[in-house]
Scaffold this active site. Structure first.
Site, mmCIF file in Angstrom:
data_model
loop_
_atom_site.group_PDB
_atom_site.id
_atom_site.type_symbol
_atom_site.label_atom_id
_atom_site.label_comp_id
_atom_site.label_asym_id
_atom_site.label_seq_id
_atom_site.Cartn_x
_atom_site.Cartn_y
_atom_site.Cartn_z
ATOM 1 N N ARG A 150 0.819 -1.209 0.000
ATOM 2 C CA ARG A 150 0.000 0.000 0.000
ATOM 3 C C ARG A 150 0.860 1.270 0.000
ATOM 4 O O ARG A 150 0.630 2.200 -0.753
ATOM 5 C CB ARG A 150 -0.937 -0.022 1.206
ATOM 6 C CG ARG A 150 -1.997 1.060 1.182
ATOM 7 C CD ARG A 150 -2.978 0.886 2.322
ATOM 8 N NE ARG A 150 -3.776 -0.316 2.133
ATOM 9 C CZ ARG A 150 -3.860 -1.318 3.009
ATOM 10 N NH1 ARG A 150 -3.172 -1.272 4.129
ATOM 11 N NH2 ARG A 150 -4.629 -2.364 2.765
ATOM 12 N N ILE A 151 1.892 1.307 0.860
ATOM 13 C CA ILE A 151 2.734 2.497 0.949
ATOM 14 C C ILE A 151 3.588 2.642 -0.301
ATOM 15 O O ILE A 151 3.741 3.740 -0.851
ATOM 16 C CB ILE A 151 3.601 2.458 2.220
ATOM 17 C CG1 ILE A 151 2.711 2.492 3.464
ATOM 18 C CG2 ILE A 151 4.586 3.621 2.252
ATOM 19 C CD1 ILE A 151 3.463 2.278 4.770
ATOM 20 N N ASP A 255 15.204 7.010 8.188
ATOM 21 C CA ASP A 255 14.273 7.339 9.281
ATOM 22 C C ASP A 255 14.228 6.263 10.351
ATOM 23 O O ASP A 255 13.755 6.509 11.454
ATOM 24 C CB ASP A 255 12.872 7.547 8.703
ATOM 25 C CG ASP A 255 11.849 7.953 9.749
ATOM 26 O OD1 ASP A 255 12.111 8.927 10.482
ATOM 27 O OD2 ASP A 255 10.793 7.295 9.844
ATOM 28 N N GLU A 260 16.714 1.028 18.102
ATOM 29 C CA GLU A 260 16.053 2.298 18.418
ATOM 30 C C GLU A 260 15.583 2.297 19.868
ATOM 31 O O GLU A 260 15.176 1.254 20.383
ATOM 32 C CB GLU A 260 14.856 2.511 17.490
ATOM 33 C CG GLU A 260 15.221 2.703 16.028
ATOM 34 C CD GLU A 260 14.006 2.987 15.152
ATOM 35 O OE1 GLU A 260 12.881 3.071 15.693
ATOM 36 O OE2 GLU A 260 14.179 3.122 13.941
ATOM 37 N N HIS A 278 12.651 8.247 13.336
ATOM 38 C CA HIS A 278 11.457 7.413 13.150
ATOM 39 C C HIS A 278 10.188 8.268 13.136
ATOM 40 O O HIS A 278 9.272 8.081 13.932
ATOM 41 C CB HIS A 278 11.371 6.343 14.242
ATOM 42 C CG HIS A 278 10.573 5.138 13.805
ATOM 43 N ND1 HIS A 278 10.870 3.860 14.207
ATOM 44 C CD2 HIS A 278 9.496 5.019 12.993
ATOM 45 C CE1 HIS A 278 10.007 3.010 13.674
ATOM 46 N NE2 HIS A 278 9.168 3.697 12.944
#
Length: 521
Positions: A150-151, A255, A260, A278
């Site tokens: 989708r992205i 990103d 993290e 992020h």
């Protein structure tokens, strides 16, 4: 009226809808794990974001819980298995941040092309460096998209508006579906060689960890630029830094990182790199959409209505005869796509024997859940699996037959050049893979498996076993497939612990006498 416990910031217009429906919205922010155990008692619904962890203990304490709602896509902080065991519905908001992530990708793409952050920092520091930060145009450049869900599709549409030529690598998307949006599907090596820019939109799995590594960058077009707003760990950050220093890679916009939160990376030292912490989904609109969506889903669950974004409820609706086949069907779907290295344009699923007399639609959903489970940007459920297949241009055909010659019940998945058959056997109804392509096998589906097709000659088993032993990989189970056609290559199916490392599989692929190697994990 139900009590709905909210432990993190949620859009108030969403919560107001729950209040208007007559529910008691109990907002308690910043609870410790111990405090959550007390607060969840008596709650009928629990709404969270990413900071609250819903463990088995939380679910056991929440004896009145009907639904847990996660305002976002990921469900790593929810014990979905434990929730399913207790009959608690789990829902998420899978489409809330897709647009924000696609737009952040374009922002990072433009920042990389025009050196905007570097020029801004220099000017604010008192340096007018107009000539140093000369950029490049996007028009007429080739954008390679890795992961065309989708992205990835949203990014392609926006890149087309900039006049870019778009190619994509995604084994789970059909050529026809990509052509409808003006995108050419290519293999990974071709994408590396042709692309001026690359964006990534895929999930982190054992197969995609360090997908972009030193070997990839060596094959890439000189000066290629990389944008990652997907998942940390799919790029080898050290290899990327080395490739930028050497000039093979022109720059990167990152990103997400392997670890993290982080304030240290070899990439941070390089002027050609743009980084953000992020922020892909960090827009007011995305946060509001997630809050409103999850409030709507919780409201539907409390009303006993159909919940579109439920991720764990359909299995409870299967008959007792069908239920033992659900985990087998899901595992077979994952194994089939791993063997095929993608999904064919037509996926055929057949049910033979006693199960053909029952409603097998839930089994088809299980197959699709397994087939797309490792490639979707969102958790794959019984509800959204058919939609994911449709989005990728895959036609699903299922057939039933009350006759099964060799087994009481048999599920077969086929398409392209591959097929896999499975059944449950014995009094304990143990799952078993009973056929792979044209070979008869008998092996339980395991967490980590290796499938090797090789010449039928002495020494091949020893070659594979020695390669695994040298890598410290144990063989838990092994079966040699018998071909139904004379002259065909032999087949080895092994259960291993741990998973076979990528470099070991690559070495086996280059071994004389071995034609194909597939790692299933």
């Amino acid at each position: 009226m139900a009590r709905i416990l909210v432990t993190e910031e949620i859009a108030d217009n969403g919560l107001q809808k729950l209040r208007d429906a007559g529910h008691d919205v109990d907002i308690q922010l910043g609870l410790s794990p111990e405090e959550l155990l007390g607060a969840v008692k008596g709650a009928h619904a629990l709404i969270i974001r990413s900071a609250t962890t819903v463990t088995r203990e939380v679910l056991e304490a929440g004896t009145d819980l009907v639904v847990v709602g996660r305002a976002g896509i990921g469900l790593d902080n929810v014990d979905t298995e434990a929730a399913t065991e207790r009959g608690v519905m789990v829902v998420n908001a899978p489409q809330s941040n897709t647009l924000s992530t696609a737009e952040h990708t374009m922002a990072m793409l433009l920042a990389q092309a025009r050196n905007i952050p570097q020029a801004s920092a220099a000017l604010k520091a008192g340096r007018w460096e107009r000539s140093k930060w000369t950029g490049v145009e996007l028009a007429d450049k080739t954008l390679g998209i890795i992961g065309f869900g989708r992205i990835g599709t949203l990014v392609a549409q926006r890149a087309n508006a900039f006049g870019m030529k778009v190619i994509a690598y995604d084994p789970y998307v059909t050529d026809e579906r990509a052509r409808r949006v003006g995108v050419e599907v290519v293999d990974l090596d071709t994408l590396a060689a042709r692309s001026d820019f690359i964006t990534l939109h895929l999930v982190k799995t054992p197969e995609t960890v360090n997908l972009l590594n030193a070997d990839f960058f060596a094959k890439a077009k000189t000066g290629i630029r990389v944008v990652n707003v997907a998942r940390g760990g799919v790029i080898d950050e050290d290899a990327l830094a080395d490739a930028i220093r050497s000039g093979q890679v022109g720059g990167a916009s990152i990103d997400v990182f392997a670890s993290e939160p982080t304030t240290e990376s070899p990439l941070f030292e390089l002027d050609q790199v743009v980084v953000t912490p992020h922020l892909g989904a960090s827009t007011h609109e995305a946060q509001d959409k997630a809050g409103v969506t999850i409030a709507e889903m919780v409201g539907l669950a409390m009303a006993g209505d159909f919940v579109p974004y439920a991720v764990n409820v359909a299995a409870a609706e299967a008959s007792e005869t069908i239920k033992p086949f659900l985990p087998l069907a899901e595992r077979m779907g994952a194994m089939f796509t791993a063997m095929s290295e993608g999904v064919p344009e037509v996926l055929e699923i057949s049910y033979a024997g006693e199960i053909a007399d029952y409603d097998t639609r839930i089994l088809t959903l299980s197959v699709l859940k397994g087939a797309f489970g490792k490639v979707s940007e969102e958790p794959v459920s019984y509800v959204n699996a058919p939609m994911l297949a449709k989005e990728r241009g895959v036609e699903v055909r299922d057939t039933t037959s009350s006759t099964s010659h060799d087994y009481v019940n048999l599920i077969t998945i086929s398409g392209g050049h591959h097929s896999i058959g499975g059944s449950v056997v014995g009094a304990r109804q143990e799952p078993a893979i009973v056929a792979i392509d044209d070979h008869t096998v008998d092996v339980p589906p395991a967490e980590h498996m290796l499938i090797v097709r090789n010449d039928d000659r002495p020494g091949m088993i020893a070659t594979v076993a020695q390669a695994l032993a040298d890598a410290g990989v144990n063989i838990d189970d092994m079966h040699l497939g018998r071909s139904t056609q004379s002259g065909d290559a032999s087949l080895m199916v092994l259960a291993t612990s741990p998973a076979v490392p990528r470099e070991v599989a690559d070495a086996l692929r280059t071994t004389d006498g071995i034609s194909t190697v597939h790692v299933l994990s």
